[in-house]
Design a protein around this motif. Structure first.
Motif, PDB file in Angstrom:
ATOM      1  N   ASP A   9      24.435  -5.208   9.309  1.00  0.00           N
ATOM      2  CA  ASP A   9      23.713  -4.510   8.807  1.00  0.00           C
ATOM      3  C   ASP A   9      22.256  -4.584   9.396  1.00  0.00           C
ATOM      4  OD1 ASP A   9      23.078  -7.117   7.943  1.00  0.00           O
ATOM      5  OD2 ASP A   9      23.587  -6.710   5.782  1.00  0.00           O
ATOM      6  N   GLY A  10      21.143  -4.424   8.704  1.00  0.00           N
ATOM      7  CA  GLY A  10      19.925  -4.573   9.097  1.00  0.00           C
ATOM      8  C   GLY A  10      19.491  -3.532  10.196  1.00  0.00           C
ATOM      9  N   LEU A  11      20.286  -2.598  10.553  1.00  0.00           N
ATOM     10  CA  LEU A  11      19.833  -1.443  11.650  1.00  0.00           C
ATOM     11  C   LEU A  11      18.853  -0.483  10.940  1.00  0.00           C
ATOM     12  CD1 LEU A  11      23.507  -1.250  12.872  1.00  0.00           C
ATOM     13  CD2 LEU A  11      21.700  -2.524  13.802  1.00  0.00           C
ATOM     14  N   ALA A  12      18.237   0.239  11.822  1.00  0.00           N
ATOM     15  CA  ALA A  12      17.331   1.272  11.347  1.00  0.00           C
ATOM     16  C   ALA A  12      18.192   2.449  10.866  1.00  0.00           C
ATOM     17  CB  ALA A  12      16.037   1.614  12.373  1.00  0.00           C
ATOM     18  N   PHE A  13      18.861   2.816  12.223  1.00  0.00           N
ATOM     19  CA  PHE A  13      19.743   4.033  12.024  1.00  0.00           C
ATOM     20  C   PHE A  13      20.671   4.149  13.148  1.00  0.00           C
ATOM     21  CE2 PHE A  13      20.829   8.594  12.665  1.00  0.00           C
ATOM     22  CZ  PHE A  13      21.251   8.876  11.284  1.00  0.00           C
ATOM     23  N   ALA A  14      22.033   3.730  12.836  1.00  0.00           N
ATOM     24  CA  ALA A  14      22.931   3.804  13.926  1.00  0.00           C
ATOM     25  C   ALA A  14      23.467   5.187  14.219  1.00  0.00           C
ATOM     26  CB  ALA A  14      24.176   2.713  13.694  1.00  0.00           C
ATOM     27  N   GLU A  15      23.796   5.384  15.365  1.00  0.00           N
ATOM     28  CA  GLU A  15      24.335   6.946  15.831  1.00  0.00           C
ATOM     29  C   GLU A  15      25.109   6.547  17.251  1.00  0.00           C
ATOM     30  OE1 GLU A  15      25.205   9.614  15.810  1.00  0.00           O
ATOM     31  OE2 GLU A  15      24.100  10.730  14.468  1.00  0.00           O
ATOM     32  N   PHE A 247      35.228   2.707  12.940  1.00  0.00           N
ATOM     33  CA  PHE A 247      34.020   2.381  12.681  1.00  0.00           C
ATOM     34  C   PHE A 247      33.247   3.384  12.100  1.00  0.00           C
ATOM     35  CE2 PHE A 247      35.879  -0.383  16.074  1.00  0.00           C
ATOM     36  CZ  PHE A 247      35.419  -1.521  15.734  1.00  0.00           C
ATOM     37  N   VAL A 248      32.217   3.050  11.133  1.00  0.00           N
ATOM     38  CA  VAL A 248      31.537   4.075  10.362  1.00  0.00           C
ATOM     39  C   VAL A 248      30.234   3.616  10.434  1.00  0.00           C
ATOM     40  CG1 VAL A 248      30.949   5.756   8.571  1.00  0.00           C
ATOM     41  CG2 VAL A 248      33.485   5.022   9.063  1.00  0.00           C
ATOM     42  N   ALA A 249      29.109   4.560  10.960  1.00  0.00           N
ATOM     43  CA  ALA A 249      27.658   4.282  11.012  1.00  0.00           C
ATOM     44  C   ALA A 249      26.990   4.844   9.736  1.00  0.00           C
ATOM     45  CB  ALA A 249      26.741   4.968  12.252  1.00  0.00           C
ATOM     46  N   THR A 250      26.487   3.998   9.002  1.00  0.00           N
ATOM     47  CA  THR A 250      25.962   4.551   7.569  1.00  0.00           C
ATOM     48  C   THR A 250      24.582   4.196   7.389  1.00  0.00           C
ATOM     49  OG1 THR A 250      26.457   2.605   6.376  1.00  0.00           O
ATOM     50  CG2 THR A 250      28.261   4.288   6.453  1.00  0.00           C
ATOM     51  N   ALA A 251      23.662   4.948   6.756  1.00  0.00           N
ATOM     52  CA  ALA A 251      22.643   4.971   6.361  1.00  0.00           C
ATOM     53  C   ALA A 251      21.898   5.462   5.080  1.00  0.00           C
ATOM     54  CB  ALA A 251      21.364   5.049   7.510  1.00  0.00           C
ATOM     55  N   PRO A 252      20.878   4.966   4.295  1.00  0.00           N
ATOM     56  CA  PRO A 252      20.438   6.023   3.071  1.00  0.00           C
ATOM     57  C   PRO A 252      19.953   7.093   3.332  1.00  0.00           C
ATOM     58  CG  PRO A 252      19.711   3.469   3.231  1.00  0.00           C
ATOM     59  CD  PRO A 252      20.189   3.778   4.533  1.00  0.00           C
ATOM     60  N   ASN A 253      19.469   7.449   4.565  1.00  0.00           N
ATOM     61  CA  ASN A 253      18.949   8.677   5.309  1.00  0.00           C
ATOM     62  C   ASN A 253      18.646   8.347   6.545  1.00  0.00           C
ATOM     63  OD1 ASN A 253      16.082   8.033   5.408  1.00  0.00           O
ATOM     64  ND2 ASN A 253      16.227   7.484   3.304  1.00  0.00           N
ATOM     65  N   SER A 254      18.260   9.766   7.092  1.00  0.00           N
ATOM     66  CA  SER A 254      17.940   9.730   8.649  1.00  0.00           C
ATOM     67  C   SER A 254      16.488   9.784   8.880  1.00  0.00           C
ATOM     68  CB  SER A 254      18.749  11.106   9.247  1.00  0.00           C
ATOM     69  OG  SER A 254      18.109  12.325   8.535  1.00  0.00           O
ATOM     70  N   ASN A 255      15.351   9.885   7.749  1.00  0.00           N
ATOM     71  CA  ASN A 255      14.271  10.065   8.035  1.00  0.00           C
ATOM     72  C   ASN A 255      13.718   8.833   8.812  1.00  0.00           C
ATOM     73  OD1 ASN A 255      11.270   9.096   7.031  1.00  0.00           O
ATOM     74  ND2 ASN A 255      11.246  11.273   6.950  1.00  0.00           N
TER      75      ASN A 255
END
Length: 280
Positions: A9-15, A247-255
């Motif tokens: 965790d602690g990533l900005a936005f994984a893609e 593996f799933v890249a997740t985040a609260p949003n993409s902003n």
């Protein structure tokens, strides 16, 4: 119900997650880095990508290709750092995004087509193919945000997620890399696709950000399984020692600004029955 576990965790936005050589490679898009993580959660920075990295792939000689979004370039990671493999600014009308690279090293690169974060109206755009020698050309038009892509194990079919058409679209791949015989592989209704990956039963796992889930879709549109995630799912990849780790890249949003500020991005995992197939 499958249990999702947080790998890192602690990533900005994984893609753009890609499994290779015992590690998951991915772009931390809004942190401007390409990273790798092993199954124990040990991470390493592969390179810095100031133009915001997204899709990843490899040439037959093992060199990594990286989509550089905001300057609309395809970059190649040489021993002395990132070098431009192709300038796509004349072919892609807005930021480039995801990519799949075939066994011959031909890179198929999608783009937004419009300013998504600037709230512009969606419009159709192009899909660009870059040959290993750096020559780029448009191979499909009128695409509604071509996003995640896969290539079948025989190398003959490319399937792309069209985010703003909520469908998976298939093409035949010609000997010269051209795409023909366009057809709908699956309509996804209210589940717009982002990143995708293919399994050995020819089903496609689809990350659906607006639904906070990944779904396993069969050709024709039947949804065989749904897996909910805590935030939003933006990309997925099958890998691990036996190809059965999803593996799933997740985040609260993409902003971009919010992602950099909150660092809520994760790579999460679960085990599935059918292993990976094809590319990426």
């Amino acid at each position: 119900m499958r249990t999702m576990k947080v790998l890192i965790d602690g990533l900005a936005f994984a893609e753009g997650p890609r499994w290779r050589d015992g590690k998951l490679f991915f772009s931390d898009m809004h942190a401007h880095q390409v990273l790798a993580v092993d199954m124990a959660g040990r991470r390493e920075v592969i390179c810095e990508a100031p133009g915001r990295p997204s899709g990843l792939g490899w040439l037959p000689d093992g060199r990594m290709l990286v989509v550089s979004m905001t300057d609309r370039k395809l970059m190649r990671l040489d021993r002395d750092g990132l070098k431009m493999a192709a300038d796509l600014s004349g072919l892609a009308p807005f930021d480039c995004n995801d990519m799949v690279v075939d066994a011959r090293g031909r890179a198929y690169v999608g783009n937004f087509g419009f300013d998504l974060h600037g709230n512009a109206q969606p419009r159709s755009t192009t899909l660009v193919m870059v040959a290993p020698d750096g020559v780029a050309r448009i191979v499909a038009e009128e695409m509604m945000f071509p996003n995640g892509m896969v290539i079948t194990p025989d190398g003959k079919t490319l399937i792309a997620g069209e985010t703003f058409a909520a469908r998976l679209t298939a093409f035949d791949i010609g000997a010269d890399g051209s795409l023909t015989n366009r057809r709908v592989w699956a309509e996804l209704g209210s589940s717009p696709p982002d990143g995708i990956c293919l399994d050995a039963e020819n089903a496609i796992w689809v990350a659906c950000p607006t639904k906070s889930e990944v779904i396993r879709v069969k050709q024709g549109g039947e949804v065989a399984e749904r897996i909910k995630v805590e935030t939003d799912a933006f990309a997925c990849m099958l890998g691990g020692p036996d190809g059965r780790t999803l593996f799933v890249a997740t985040a609260p949003n993409s902003n971009p600004e919010q992602c950099r500020a909150t660092r809520g991005g994760r790579i999460e995992t679960t085990q599935v029955e059918v292993p990976r197939a094809g590319l990426p």
